[in-house]
Design a protein around this motif. Structure first.
Motif, PDB file in Angstrom:
ATOM      1  N   GLU A   1      83.130  58.625  28.999  1.00 27.50           N
ATOM      2  CA  GLU A   1      82.472  57.799  29.387  1.00 27.50           C
ATOM      3  C   GLU A   1      83.311  56.621  30.341  1.00 27.50           C
ATOM      4  O   GLU A   1      83.016  56.149  31.406  1.00 27.50           O
ATOM      5  N   ARG A   2      84.532  56.440  29.426  1.00 24.14           N
ATOM      6  CA  ARG A   2      85.626  55.586  30.272  1.00 24.14           C
ATOM      7  C   ARG A   2      86.250  56.198  31.469  1.00 24.14           C
ATOM      8  O   ARG A   2      86.260  55.522  32.528  1.00 24.14           O
ATOM      9  N   ALA A   3      86.375  57.693  31.482  1.00 27.87           N
ATOM     10  CA  ALA A   3      86.808  58.229  32.662  1.00 27.87           C
ATOM     11  C   ALA A   3      85.496  58.176  33.958  1.00 27.87           C
ATOM     12  O   ALA A   3      86.026  57.832  35.227  1.00 27.87           O
ATOM     13  N   ARG A   4      84.515  58.344  33.429  1.00 28.89           N
ATOM     14  CA  ARG A   4      83.294  58.090  34.400  1.00 28.89           C
ATOM     15  C   ARG A   4      83.157  56.864  35.017  1.00 28.89           C
ATOM     16  O   ARG A   4      83.059  56.834  36.332  1.00 28.89           O
ATOM     17  N   ILE A   5      83.397  55.666  34.095  1.00 29.11           N
ATOM     18  CA  ILE A   5      83.092  54.263  34.738  1.00 29.11           C
ATOM     19  C   ILE A   5      84.354  53.972  35.515  1.00 29.11           C
ATOM     20  O   ILE A   5      84.307  53.538  36.650  1.00 29.11           O
ATOM     21  N   CYS A   6      85.557  54.456  35.290  1.00 31.51           N
ATOM     22  CA  CYS A   6      86.569  54.340  36.163  1.00 31.51           C
ATOM     23  C   CYS A   6      86.305  55.112  37.596  1.00 31.51           C
ATOM     24  O   CYS A   6      86.922  54.464  38.570  1.00 31.51           O
TER      25      CYS A   6
END
Length: 251
Positions: free
Chosen positions: A90-95
Motif C-alpha cells: 500500500e505504501r508503494a502504491r501511495i508513493c
C-alpha cells in the motif's frame, strides 16, 4: 510488566475507551486485568492484538469476520508478517500516486502534454487488466470492467464485502485443517464460484479458467497476500478447493 489503562490505550491508538470496551464485550480484546471500580488495564499482548484489529478494520473487514480470523490464528508473528507485506504494498502504491499527481501538477503548470500512463499510475481500478486479458481474453475484461464501473459505491462495497466473507471462511477452514474435498470447503467454494460468475457478467467460467484463477491466487503475491491475511495456507486451500470444484462440476 508494563500495563496501560483503557484511557491510555485508547489515546495511543487514536480511538475511544467506548470502542475498546465494545471490543472487549465482543471478546475481541480482553483486558489483562480489571481493577477497582471496573477499570480495565492492558498488557503487551493486548497492544499487539489491538494493532491487528485496527489493521483488519482498515482492510474493510467487519468485526464478526475479524473475530473469526483472530480466533483461528495460531501464529501472531506470521500474521504480522503478512500484514507488513500488505502495508508495504500500500505504501508503494501511495508513493506512485504521489509521483503521479506531482508529475500532473508540474506538467499542468508548464503547459506540457499529459500522458495517461503518468496520470493514472498508482490507481488500482485496472491493476489486473493485463493478467485477465492474457488468461481469459479481452471480452472478459471489457465486460467485467464495464459492469464494475456501472455499479454504485454501495453495490461495489457489498460485492467486495461478500468476497471478504468468503475469504474469511476459507481462512477459518484452513486454520481448522479442513481439506479441499470436504463438504464444508466445497460449499464455500460454490460461493466463490458464484461470486466469480457475477463478476464475469453471468458467464460461467470453464473448468480450466476456474482452476487457472485459483492458481493465480497462489502465484501472484498480490492475491496471495490478500487471502493469506486470513491465515497462512488460505491461498493454497482456495486453489486446491477450486480445482476440486472445477473437476467435479465444470467438466
Amino acid at each position: 510488566m508494563t500495563e496501560w489503562s483503557i484511557q491510555e490505550l485508547a489515546k495511543a491508538a487514536g480511538t475511544t475507551s467506548r470502542t475498546l470496551r465494545h471490543y472487549g464485550d465482543l471478546g475481541l480484546l480482553k483486558p489483562h486485568r480489571t481493577g477497582a471500580g471496573g477499570y480495565r488495564f492492558y498488557d503487551d499482548t493486548a497492544l499487539v492484538r489491538l494493532q491487528r484489529i485496527l489493521l483488519l478494520r482498515e482492510l474493510g473487514l467487519g468485526l464478526p469476520v475479524i473475530a473469526e480470523i483472530l480466533g483461528g490464528e495460531r501464529d501472531t508473528t506470521t500474521a504480522l508478517h503478512t500484514h507488513l507485506e500488505l502495508l508495504e504494498q500500500e505504501r508503494a502504491r501511495i508513493c506512485r500516486q504521489i509521483d503521479s499527481v506531482t508529475t500532473t501538477l508540474k506538467k499542468t503548470e508548464k503547459g506540457l502534454p499529459l500522458m495517461p500512463e503518468e496520470v493514472f499510475d498508482g490507481f488500482d481500478h485496472a491493476q489486473y487488466k493485463d493478467e485477465v486479458i492474457e488468461r481469459w481474453g479481452s471480452d472478459v475484461y471489457t465486460s467485467s470492467d464495464k459492469w464494475w464501473r456501472s455499479m454504485s459505491e454501495q453495490e461495489k462495497t457489498s460485492h467486495l464485502n461478500a468476497h471478504k466473507d468468503i475469504a474469511a471462511a476459507f481462512g477459518k477452514a484452513a486454520a481448522d485443517g479442513i481439506g479441499p474435498e470436504s463438504d464444508t470447503v466445497q460449499a464455500i467454494t460454490h460461493r466463490q464460484f458464484t461470486w466469480v460468475k457475477t463478476g464475469w457478467q453471468g458467464k460461467t467460467p470453464s473448468a480450466d479458467a476456474f482452476i487457472g484463477l485459483g492458481q493465480m491466487y497462489v502465484d501472484d503475491p498480490r492475491f496471495r497476500a490478500n487471502y493469506d491475511v486470513h491465515g497462512p495456507g488460505t491461498a493454497e486451500l482456495i486453489r486446491d478447493a477450486m480445482t476440486v470444484y472445477a473437476e467435479t462440476n465444470l467438466r
